[in-house]
Design a protein around this motif. Sequence first.
Motif, mmCIF file in Angstrom:
data_model
loop_
_atom_site.group_PDB
_atom_site.id
_atom_site.type_symbol
_atom_site.label_atom_id
_atom_site.label_comp_id
_atom_site.label_asym_id
_atom_site.label_seq_id
_atom_site.Cartn_x
_atom_site.Cartn_y
_atom_site.Cartn_z
ATOM 1 N N MET A 1 -5.779 -3.808 3.129
ATOM 2 C CA MET A 1 -4.780 -3.797 4.188
ATOM 3 C C MET A 1 -4.928 -4.965 5.149
ATOM 4 O O MET A 1 -3.930 -5.464 5.679
ATOM 5 N N GLU B 1 -7.157 4.593 10.669
ATOM 6 C CA GLU B 1 -6.384 4.566 9.428
ATOM 7 C C GLU B 1 -6.428 5.908 8.719
ATOM 8 O O GLU B 1 -5.392 6.410 8.256
ATOM 9 N N VAL C 1 -3.465 -3.095 9.580
ATOM 10 C CA VAL C 1 -3.664 -1.778 8.969
ATOM 11 C C VAL C 1 -2.637 -0.786 9.494
ATOM 12 O O VAL C 1 -1.983 -0.067 8.728
ATOM 13 N N ASN D 1 1.032 -0.576 8.127
ATOM 14 C CA ASN D 1 1.348 0.094 6.870
ATOM 15 C C ASN D 1 2.014 1.440 7.122
ATOM 16 O O ASN D 1 2.581 2.028 6.194
ATOM 17 N N PHE E 1 0.826 -1.200 0.000
ATOM 18 C CA PHE E 1 0.000 0.000 0.000
ATOM 19 C C PHE E 1 0.869 1.263 0.000
ATOM 20 O O PHE E 1 0.502 2.270 -0.569
#
Length: 583
Positions: free
Chosen positions: A318, A332, A413, A416, A17
């Motif tokens: 994710m 997020e 998540v 990332n 990502f």
Amino acid sequence: MPGFFISNFGKIELDNFRNNECVTDEWQIDGVFCARNTLNKFLHDKVFAEGKECFIIMEGVLLNKAELLVDYDVETVEELVSSMYLQHGRIFFDGFRGSFSGALYDKAREEWVIFTNHYGDNPVFYYTDNTGCFAFGSQVNYVLSALAKEGVDLTLNMDAVYMMLSYGFMVDESTYAGEIKRLLPGSFAVVNKFGEVKVDSYYRPKEYLQDLSDWSDEEIIQEMDRLFQRAVLRGLSKDVEYGYGHLCDLSGGLDSRMTTWVAHELGFAPILNVAFSQSQYLDQLIAQEIAAYLHNEFIFKSLDDANFIFDAKQIVEMNFGLSLVAGITGAESFMRRLNFNSLGMGHTGQMGDVVVGSFLGSADELDDFRPGGNYSNKRVERIAPPMTRGYVDREQYLLETRGFLGALSSHFVRRNYTEVASPFLDVDFFNFCLSIPIEKRANHKLYKRWILEKHPEAAQFVWEKEGAKITSTKLSRLLKKCMRGAKRMLTKMRGGTPISSMNPFDVWYKSNADIRKWIDEELVRERPTCPSYVRAEIDSYIRDSSTLEKMQALTTLLAIDYYFGDASYGGLGAGMEQPSKEN
């Protein structure tokens, strides 16, 4: 989520990502392609290197690295891994603490050892077949890309569909592709020179209990506090090691409060506290008050608009559809806007209430193996009964499913953006707390005593769960609860929207026309990847269901797109056989 990939299928491109924030490396050894695409942070904790005897990959962070380097008289993580493997063999990584995963290739034995950490929030997914082909990766899409390249047909795993529609997360090693599995928390795989894969467990909660029968409550609290302080020290010292600032979640609960509070007492400063909730809800008000008292910087992300719901497809990319898209709430979208160049790990209070406390109300519940931890009862009967998976009791079942596989999926998540830690997940602290009888832990009895005896100033702030301080009497808490209920009722009678929880999905669905329209349209939209028998299940969720159940259905649809959709449709399954029948 950044990480690594190992396969004898050949080379693939690793797509994250946040590719622009990653460091990439590739290597081939004995016909196996190895690569990493790791977040450009905490690089001295990571390894991608070939030595004389071994090839080593380490991903994530080792919170006890400084201790281990001294214990084994080495200077680098590469040397540390080699030394620990030499002394302890295949499960050398049991001595690591933190969110880590990795692999080691023993050249003499011609075998791989591939592992995830004790609670599995640094995951590994894998494919293997009876021809000796295998693929392991930190992301599902790494494995999907390899299988697409080889033209491997995938089948839809209906167990995963029913798990999402009932629990809201996976309760075993399942993914939506029947051929792709996840290494369960505390597990590792050994791959021999013929490509044969054997998966085994090295850690499960409640397998390392101490006998505390001769310990007084005071001795238990003293040791618990010592271990917790060490866990906090391990976590925030990692920021200091790399010159980063401290980032700590803070809410109206006790768990994140104690992480921040003890970090402050240990002298870590400055600390940036972040909170997410509806405006003027207790999670905002209490967190803001605590941060001000500790002289911490405070940033609040309002969830009033609930726009994070529109990010559902991105969340599935994710977390691979393994947990409810609404589980991460607005965290997020907030992290997306932070500059992590100067910030360290994300420090949370994850699972504090179920280890210092317990999922159970009393020891009488230990032998109750009915399904639990699920968001919906509509399809729970389609899942194999919990007792068939070898849990010693109900607490272990809930810790491994609702805790490790459910709650900690939010770390997929978060990772990332940066690495994540919770002092409550420090294995030494975790094991000690589980050794304490449930009668002492249940209903937060021990939790409250710990705070009052060791960190009494933290008790002067209201606890969101009860709307009162932990020092309040039962009568006082009951009166406050009644007052809150009356206030919500009055607000509703006046046509307003009562602030009743941190994430009031039904309120958002009812009051926000844009959200209601988007969810309804997404649920009925034609999807070429969705078989008719799954569509029938989803349609039953559209009728007569809560907003959370609608989000479970939406997660299912988006996940099937992700696993089986072609590239033009936004999925990763280009060239794969579309699911056409129930397996």
